[in-house]
Design an enzyme around this catalytic site. Sequence first.
Site, PDB file in Angstrom:
ATOM      1  CE  LYS A   1      39.338  -8.901 -33.400  1.00  0.00           C
ATOM      2  NZ  LYS A   1      38.157  -8.242 -34.000  1.00  0.00           N
TER       3      LYS A   1
ATOM      4  N   GLY B   1      26.212   0.012 -30.695  1.00  0.00           N
ATOM      5  CA  GLY B   1      27.244  -0.860 -30.138  1.00  0.00           C
ATOM      6  C   GLY B   1      28.441  -0.060 -29.667  1.00  0.00           C
ATOM      7  CB  ALA B   2      30.039   0.739 -26.920  1.00  0.00           C
ATOM      8  N   GLY B   3      31.369  -2.219 -28.562  1.00  0.00           N
ATOM      9  CA  GLY B   3      32.385  -3.265 -28.400  1.00  0.00           C
ATOM     10  C   GLY B   3      33.517  -3.076 -29.405  1.00  0.00           C
ATOM     11  N   GLY B   4      34.224  -4.175 -29.695  1.00  0.00           N
ATOM     12  CA  GLY B   4      35.414  -4.099 -30.553  1.00  0.00           C
ATOM     13  C   GLY B   4      35.113  -3.560 -31.951  1.00  0.00           C
ATOM     14  CB  ALA B   5      32.555  -4.438 -34.495  1.00  0.00           C
TER      15      ALA B   5
ATOM     16  CB  THR C   1      39.749 -13.527 -34.297  1.00  0.00           C
ATOM     17  OG1 THR C   1      38.381 -13.225 -34.058  1.00  0.00           O
ATOM     18  CG2 THR C   1      39.972 -15.031 -34.175  1.00  0.00           C
TER      19      THR C   1
ATOM     20  CG  ASN D   1      41.952  -6.740 -37.419  1.00  0.00           C
ATOM     21  OD1 ASN D   1      42.829  -5.928 -37.691  1.00  0.00           O
ATOM     22  ND2 ASN D   1      40.947  -6.988 -38.217  1.00  0.00           N
TER      23      ASN D   1
ATOM     24  CG  ASP E   1      37.926  -5.686 -37.381  1.00  0.00           C
ATOM     25  OD1 ASP E   1      37.969  -6.495 -38.324  1.00  0.00           O
ATOM     26  OD2 ASP E   1      37.975  -6.025 -36.180  1.00  0.00           O
TER      27      ASP E   1
HETATM   28  P1  NDP Z   1      31.643  -7.249 -28.577  1.00  0.00           P
HETATM   29  O1  NDP Z   1      31.222  -8.389 -27.753  1.00  0.00           O
HETATM   30  O2  NDP Z   1      32.908  -6.525 -28.285  1.00  0.00           O
HETATM   31  O3  NDP Z   1      30.453  -6.118 -28.550  1.00  0.00           O
HETATM   32  C1  NDP Z   1      29.119  -6.464 -28.770  1.00  0.00           C
HETATM   33  C2  NDP Z   1      28.245  -5.207 -28.791  1.00  0.00           C
HETATM   34  O4  NDP Z   1      26.905  -5.605 -29.115  1.00  0.00           O
HETATM   35  C3  NDP Z   1      28.176  -4.477 -27.457  1.00  0.00           C
HETATM   36  O5  NDP Z   1      28.069  -3.094 -27.688  1.00  0.00           O
HETATM   37  C4  NDP Z   1      26.873  -5.022 -26.854  1.00  0.00           C
HETATM   38  O6  NDP Z   1      26.260  -4.121 -25.952  1.00  0.00           O
HETATM   39  C5  NDP Z   1      26.028  -5.130 -28.086  1.00  0.00           C
HETATM   40  N1  NDP Z   1      24.928  -6.088 -27.956  1.00  0.00           N
HETATM   41  C6  NDP Z   1      25.010  -7.448 -28.009  1.00  0.00           C
HETATM   42  N2  NDP Z   1      23.786  -8.004 -27.870  1.00  0.00           N
HETATM   43  C7  NDP Z   1      22.917  -6.961 -27.740  1.00  0.00           C
HETATM   44  C8  NDP Z   1      21.506  -6.872 -27.553  1.00  0.00           C
HETATM   45  N3  NDP Z   1      20.738  -7.974 -27.504  1.00  0.00           N
HETATM   46  N4  NDP Z   1      20.938  -5.646 -27.454  1.00  0.00           N
HETATM   47  C9  NDP Z   1      21.685  -4.532 -27.521  1.00  0.00           C
HETATM   48  N5  NDP Z   1      23.045  -4.538 -27.687  1.00  0.00           N
HETATM   49  C10 NDP Z   1      23.648  -5.744 -27.784  1.00  0.00           C
HETATM   50  O7  NDP Z   1      31.626  -7.777 -30.078  1.00  0.00           O
HETATM   51  P2  NDP Z   1      32.391  -7.165 -31.340  1.00  0.00           P
HETATM   52  O8  NDP Z   1      32.226  -5.687 -31.333  1.00  0.00           O
HETATM   53  O9  NDP Z   1      33.758  -7.731 -31.434  1.00  0.00           O
HETATM   54  O10 NDP Z   1      31.561  -7.815 -32.538  1.00  0.00           O
HETATM   55  C11 NDP Z   1      30.233  -7.383 -32.809  1.00  0.00           C
HETATM   56  C12 NDP Z   1      29.787  -8.026 -34.111  1.00  0.00           C
HETATM   57  O11 NDP Z   1      30.591  -7.527 -35.168  1.00  0.00           O
HETATM   58  C13 NDP Z   1      29.950  -9.557 -34.142  1.00  0.00           C
HETATM   59  O12 NDP Z   1      28.736 -10.104 -34.563  1.00  0.00           O
HETATM   60  C14 NDP Z   1      31.019  -9.802 -35.196  1.00  0.00           C
HETATM   61  O13 NDP Z   1      30.710 -10.948 -35.973  1.00  0.00           O
HETATM   62  C15 NDP Z   1      30.911  -8.559 -36.057  1.00  0.00           C
HETATM   63  N6  NDP Z   1      32.157  -8.205 -36.723  1.00  0.00           N
HETATM   64  C16 NDP Z   1      32.131  -8.130 -38.085  1.00  0.00           C
HETATM   65  C17 NDP Z   1      33.257  -7.783 -38.782  1.00  0.00           C
HETATM   66  C18 NDP Z   1      33.195  -7.733 -40.270  1.00  0.00           C
HETATM   67  O14 NDP Z   1      34.260  -7.554 -40.899  1.00  0.00           O
HETATM   68  N7  NDP Z   1      32.040  -7.843 -40.876  1.00  0.00           N
HETATM   69  C19 NDP Z   1      34.532  -7.465 -38.101  1.00  0.00           C
HETATM   70  C20 NDP Z   1      34.439  -7.534 -36.661  1.00  0.00           C
HETATM   71  C21 NDP Z   1      33.281  -7.904 -36.019  1.00  0.00           C
HETATM   72  P3  NDP Z   1      26.702  -4.075 -24.386  1.00  0.00           P
HETATM   73  O15 NDP Z   1      27.927  -3.203 -24.306  1.00  0.00           O
HETATM   74  O16 NDP Z   1      25.523  -3.481 -23.733  1.00  0.00           O
HETATM   75  O17 NDP Z   1      26.972  -5.502 -23.967  1.00  0.00           O
END
Ligand code: NDP
Length: 292
Positions: free
Chosen positions: A73, A132-136, A69, A94, A109
């Site tokens: 990753k 969103g465009a992060g890891g998840a 985690t 992961n 994931d």
């Molecule tokens: P990252 O930090 O890689 O990405 C976070 C994303 O959320 C980005 O796209 C970010 O946008 C966006 N974001 C955060 N805050 C805001 C806001 N206030 N307004 C708009 N956009 C926002 O995190 P991960 O992708 O790794 O994780 C995201 C969530 O997924 C976590 O809460 C994690 O707990 C959950 N998760 C759940 C899993 C499950 O099995 N249920 C597995 C993996 C993750 P920007 O690019 O603009 O910063």
Amino acid sequence: MVKELNFKQELVGCFGFPVAENPTQAMIEPAFNALNLDWRYLTLEVSPENLKRAVKGARAFGFKGFNCTIPHKIEVIQYLDSLGESAELMGAVNCVVNKNGKLIGENTDGKGFVSSLKQITDPSEKSCVIFGAGGAARAISVEMAIAGCSTITIVNRSTKRGEQLVQLLNTKVKDSIKSTFHAEFVHWEQCYQIPSSAEVVINATSIGLFPDISARLNIELETLKPDMVIADVIPNPPKTQLVNDATERGCKVIDGLEMLVAQGVIGIEYWTGQSPDPSIMRKGLEDVFGSS
Ligand code: NDP
């Protein structure tokens, strides 16, 4: 007959930093017990500078595998022997699986998400909106494309990450799949109107995660329609504002615990070759998070 004694347990675990609040052990160990497997899932704090040594240690101790985690990753990939198809496409791992002494990097994931979705509907040919465009978001969008969905709209606050993900989907991912597929990016700077053509809508941002549990996605709530599947990745708390809003409007809903359990099921299947009972795993997490 005297029972043969065996005090040697099989090991798997989670490498993270910080890791103390990672609840995975609470869902995996009850599943091992129910399968009658004398296995342990260790929650291991591994700092970035120790990751290389930790992977070497996992090999030396004969770990059957381990989860990775934040922040490992991507960095872990250089210490593995090979990657599964979707981990290769995403560039993130992961779940590491020890196959006859070789460490193979997988990503469960997105597979977990697709597996939960398949309980409700077939992802094939579906039109999908992902916040969103992060890891998840990356993991889910790649697996949804592989599972045959036809369009993905990535809605993200920052342009750079959103465009990078859409580029990955429209090039490397699209080239690796047979079905017709297209991804597009929407910059999320105002209240988003979910198009009525959307069939699956996923919050893959961290909005709603504890302690900020009253946070809402900036969307027009009236555009949530009962024929849409609405999913939220947030596992803590599982009943996010989005889950509540979508439930009130009659949508089919997938919460973050379902995805977490489903990816854990896939991990256990990779490591042990056996299928665990998801309800036991969900109960383990609900005991930690509470189900409300
Ligand atoms: P990252 O930090 O890689 O990405 C976070 C994303 O959320 C980005 O796209 C970010 O946008 C966006 N974001 C955060 N805050 C805001 C806001 N206030 N307004 C708009 N956009 C926002 O995190 P991960 O992708 O790794 O994780 C995201 C969530 O997924 C976590 O809460 C994690 O707990 C959950 N998760 C759940 C899993 C499950 O099995 N249920 C597995 C993996 C993750 P920007 O690019 O603009 O910063």
